[in-house]
Design a protein around this motif. Structure first.
Motif, PDB file in Angstrom:
ATOM      1  N   ILE A 211       5.536   4.078  25.496  1.00 42.35           N
ATOM      2  CA  ILE A 211       5.135   4.288  26.899  1.00 42.35           C
ATOM      3  C   ILE A 211       3.914   3.441  27.216  1.00 42.35           C
ATOM      4  O   ILE A 211       3.832   2.816  28.283  1.00 42.35           O
ATOM      5  N   SER A 212       2.990   3.384  26.301  1.00 51.48           N
ATOM      6  CA  SER A 212       1.772   2.600  26.505  1.00 51.48           C
ATOM      7  C   SER A 212       2.084   1.118  26.680  1.00 51.48           C
ATOM      8  O   SER A 212       1.504   0.452  27.538  1.00 51.48           O
TER       9      SER A 212
ATOM     10  N   TRP B   4      -0.639   1.546  30.132  1.00 48.60           N
ATOM     11  CA  TRP B   4      -1.630   2.612  30.113  1.00 48.60           C
ATOM     12  C   TRP B   4      -2.384   2.549  28.798  1.00 48.60           C
ATOM     13  O   TRP B   4      -1.895   2.009  27.805  1.00 48.60           O
TER      14      TRP B   4
ATOM     15  N   SER C  17      -1.088   7.965  27.389  1.00 45.24           N
ATOM     16  CA  SER C  17       0.336   8.194  27.146  1.00 45.24           C
ATOM     17  C   SER C  17       0.546   9.241  26.047  1.00 45.24           C
ATOM     18  O   SER C  17       1.494  10.015  26.087  1.00 45.24           O
TER      19      SER C  17
END
Length: 92
Positions: free
Chosen positions: A27-28, A33, A38
């Motif tokens: 996700i990062s 982010w 995350s």
């Protein structure tokens, strides 16, 4: 505390311990982010889903734990950046 420091050290070296750490890392990378954000998102999602079978009092303690862990992950990553910057500046 040990979870945050351990995960921070593993990820700092480019690895993952698996599970939600691997998901948070993915996700990062996709969203750009900070990893701590995350990581916290994935853990809070799991805790919200766990409300169906875990008492709220335990969830509250778990929220405190994952928040501290994500802050420590961020701390470990920032130490790494500061060390590299200092090392690079002293090499020049």
């Amino acid at each position: 505390m040990f979870v945050g420091l351990g995960v921070g050290l593993i990820i700092r070296q480019g690895g993952s311990s698996g599970g939600d750490d691997a998901l948070a890392l993915a996700i990062s990378h996709k969203t750009k982010w900070r990893l701590s954000k995350s990581y916290l998102l994935t853990d809070i999602t799991v805790l919200i889903l766990s409300l169906t079978y875990i008492p709220l009092s335990r969830i509250v303690f778990s929220l405190i734990t994952v928040t501290v862990s994500s802050m420590l992950i961020d701390f470990v990553q920032n130490i790494n950046i500061n060390i590299r910057e200092n090392y690079t500046l002293s090499e020049e």
